[in-house]
Design an enzyme around this catalytic site. Structure first.
Site, PDB file in Angstrom:
ATOM      1  CB  VAL A 171      -0.170   7.956   5.385  1.00  0.00           C
ATOM      2  CG1 VAL A 171      -1.305   7.949   6.393  1.00  0.00           C
ATOM      3  CG2 VAL A 171       0.665   9.226   5.534  1.00  0.00           C
ATOM      4  CD  GLN A 209      -0.088  -1.217   3.189  1.00  0.00           C
ATOM      5  OE1 GLN A 209      -0.067  -2.232   2.513  1.00  0.00           O
ATOM      6  NE2 GLN A 209       0.140  -1.227   4.487  1.00  0.00           N
ATOM      7  N   GLY A 262       1.775   3.611  -3.226  1.00  0.00           N
ATOM      8  CA  GLY A 262       0.878   4.639  -3.753  1.00  0.00           C
ATOM      9  C   GLY A 262       0.193   5.471  -2.693  1.00  0.00           C
ATOM     10  CG  HIS A 263      -2.407   5.674   1.061  1.00  0.00           C
ATOM     11  ND1 HIS A 263      -2.277   5.933   2.404  1.00  0.00           N
ATOM     12  CD2 HIS A 263      -3.601   6.179   0.705  1.00  0.00           C
ATOM     13  CE1 HIS A 263      -3.365   6.545   2.842  1.00  0.00           C
ATOM     14  NE2 HIS A 263      -4.186   6.701   1.820  1.00  0.00           N
ATOM     15  CG  PHE A 264      -0.138   9.664   0.206  1.00  0.00           C
ATOM     16  CD1 PHE A 264      -1.035   9.802  -0.834  1.00  0.00           C
ATOM     17  CD2 PHE A 264      -0.619   9.636   1.509  1.00  0.00           C
ATOM     18  CE1 PHE A 264      -2.401   9.946  -0.582  1.00  0.00           C
ATOM     19  CE2 PHE A 264      -1.970   9.771   1.764  1.00  0.00           C
ATOM     20  CZ  PHE A 264      -2.872   9.922   0.736  1.00  0.00           C
TER      21      PHE A 264
END
EC number: 4.2.1.59
Length: 145
Positions: free
Chosen positions: A55, A45, A48-50
């Site tokens: 986060v 995750q 892309g987050h972030f």
């Protein structure tokens, strides 16, 4: 009583990259459970987050709470080998602190109500003793078909 990752994988069907409980550190069947999730930068995750500031997504914190509750259900029933636990409702979720790689999520879930095959829970995630997230949710336990 503690439960290691091997036993967790016997109790719930989730696997990498979606298994979000690393260890159970305390359990009182039919009442409550406490577990941990070590958050690492290697988790998918975070690509892309972030990318500039990883986060932990709030929805994954709620999922970790639900997985911990499913472990509590399995231990309370003695087994869920012939059962499936389905999330029915999520209520009053609040996110109060950013969780990022390097943090340890201390997750706690309590059974608020149990009627037949419908169970209600309250759950929290704390990091360094501070509330990071909280939620209430309902799950249904069904026989496997």
């Amino acid at each position: 009583m503690t439960i290691d990752i091997t036993e967790i994988m016997d109790l719930i069907p989730h696997r990498y990259p979606f298994l979000l409980v690393d260890k159970v550190v305390e359990i009182d069947p039919n009442k409550s459970i406490t577990g941990i999730k070590n958050v690492t930068v290697n988790e998918p995750q975070f690509t892309g987050h972030f990318p500039a500031r990883p986060v932990m997504p709030g929805v994954l914190m709620v999922e970790a709470m639900a997985q911990l509750a499913a472990i509590l259900v399995a231990k309370s029933l003695g087994s869920t080998k012939n059962k499936e636990v389905f999330l029915m409702a999520i209520e009053n979720s609040k996110f109060r602190k950013v969780v990022q790689p390097g943090d340890t999520m201390h997750i706690h879930a309590t059974i608020d109500q149990q009627r037949a095959n419908v169970w209600k829970f309250s759950s929290t995630v704390k990091v360094d003793g501070e509330m990071a997230a909280e939620s209430k949710f309902t799950a249904m336990i069904k026989d496997k078909s």
